[in-house]
Design a protein around this motif. Structure first.
Motif, PDB file in Angstrom:
ATOM      1  N   ARG A 142      39.514  28.877 -11.701  1.00 48.08           N
ATOM      2  CA  ARG A 142      38.282  29.242 -12.391  1.00 48.08           C
ATOM      3  C   ARG A 142      37.809  30.638 -11.970  1.00 48.08           C
ATOM      4  N   LYS A 143      37.974  30.968 -10.708  1.00 45.98           N
ATOM      5  CA  LYS A 143      37.593  32.301 -10.234  1.00 45.98           C
ATOM      6  C   LYS A 143      38.480  33.375 -10.856  1.00 45.98           C
ATOM      7  N   GLU A 168      44.952  25.073 -15.782  1.00 45.62           N
ATOM      8  CA  GLU A 168      43.788  24.406 -15.213  1.00 45.62           C
ATOM      9  C   GLU A 168      43.638  23.001 -15.790  1.00 45.62           C
ATOM     10  N   CYS A 214      43.985  28.786 -18.495  1.00 42.77           N
ATOM     11  CA  CYS A 214      43.173  27.627 -18.908  1.00 42.77           C
ATOM     12  C   CYS A 214      44.048  26.398 -19.131  1.00 42.77           C
ATOM     13  N   ASP A 267      40.821  29.395  -6.461  1.00 45.30           N
ATOM     14  CA  ASP A 267      40.999  28.446  -7.555  1.00 45.30           C
ATOM     15  C   ASP A 267      41.079  29.179  -8.893  1.00 45.30           C
ATOM     16  N   ASN A 288      37.370  33.810 -14.510  1.00 45.65           N
ATOM     17  CA  ASN A 288      36.103  34.547 -14.569  1.00 45.65           C
ATOM     18  C   ASN A 288      36.314  36.036 -14.304  1.00 45.65           C
TER      19      ASN A 288
END
Length: 283
Positions: A236-237, A278, A275, A234, A240
């Motif tokens: 977000r990973k 997302e 972002c 996903d 990060n």
């Protein structure tokens, strides 16, 4: 050292390494034959001298197989004024980068010097610098025409050819994420369509070829790893992971602060686009 203008006949800057190596060899032999030394010190100086001889011949015999060495560079500079101008610009740009100035803060005239067909390592590297300038200024429409100046790589060293290949892959990755963050885009369709132009095997190559002392290689590696993670995880990973890569870059001890700023900024822009993607996916 760097030339005062693009027209400077800066051949000394290229052969300086050979001259220093030669002087080191002469100094070493001089000590061996003129000074009484202990056995251990004699062995140390002999080793240093032999090493200097090897380095001297490595740089004094022209070669462009792996890299463009000092003598090959010297020959290129003597043969062509355009190549000489590019080399002078590269020395000036390096000085600015060492002072913490990024590519976009340097005058464009120092980048746009290479003709429409790069014929050697120096001109090819000038095109790479021009490409970095367009990345830094956000002039992404100029990336294609810039790389088009490199029509063949058979006369270019392996080191420069590898940089060109990895940066082309990097440009495809960032272009994909830029297109996907458009709210009017059919993300699922575009994602599959762009993947037909991005070979996962090609993306894995810069990761394997990563050079620890080159922050550009580190940037490309981070983007390639992020893309592979994007395909298997996903967003977000991925975000990060890229934030962690930025922290690693900040703690690194690369010589040119300007390059570090540029590479960190590039990864930040990539995170911004991820972002946006997302947020689009949430609705």
């Amino acid at each position: 050292m760097y030339p005062k203008s693009l027209k400077t006949d800066a051949l000394f800057y290229t052969m300086g390494g050979c001259i220093v190596n030669l002087l080191s060899v002469v100094w070493g032999f001089g000590l061996l034959v003129s000074v009484r030394l202990t056995a251990i010190l004699w062995i140390y100086i002999w080793s240093f001298t032999v090493f200097g001889v090897g380095i001297f011949f490595m740089n004094a015999i022209a070669s462009t197989k792996r890299i463009c060495n000092d003598k090959a560079c010297y020959n290129l500079l003597r043969a062509d004024h355009t190549t000489r101008n590019c080399h002078n610009a590269q020395l000036f740009i390096a000085k600015q980068l060492m002072d913490g100035i990024s590519y976009r803060q340097i005058e464009k005239d120092y980048f746009n010097l290479c003709p429409y067909n790069a014929k050697n390592d120096i001109e090819a590297y000038q095109i790479i610098l021009e490409y970095y300038y367009y990345l830094d200024t956000g002039s992404f429409h100029m990336i294609g025409p810039t790389f088009a100046k490199i029509k063949e790589t058979n006369k270019i060293s392996k080191d420069i050819a590898d940089i060109i290949k990895s940066e082309r892959i990097y440009s495809k990755i960032i272009t994909k994420f830029m297109l996907l963050c458009n709210e009017l885009t059919d993300i699922e369709y575009l994602d599959k369509f762009i993947d037909t132009y991005i070979n996962i095997v090609d993306i894995e190559k810069p990761i394997k070829q990563h050079k620890g002392g080159d922050i550009h290689s580190y940037r490309v590696k981070a983007a390639c790893e992020a893309y592979i993670l994007y395909k298997n995880s996903d967003l977000r990973k991925v975000i990060n992971k890229l934030n962690k890569e930025i922290e690693k870059m900040k703690r690194s001890n690369f010589v040119y602060d300007g390059e570090k700023k540029f590479c960190i900024n590039q990864i930040r822009k990539l995170i911004e686009n991820l972002c946006k993607i997302e947020n689009i996916n949430k609705y």
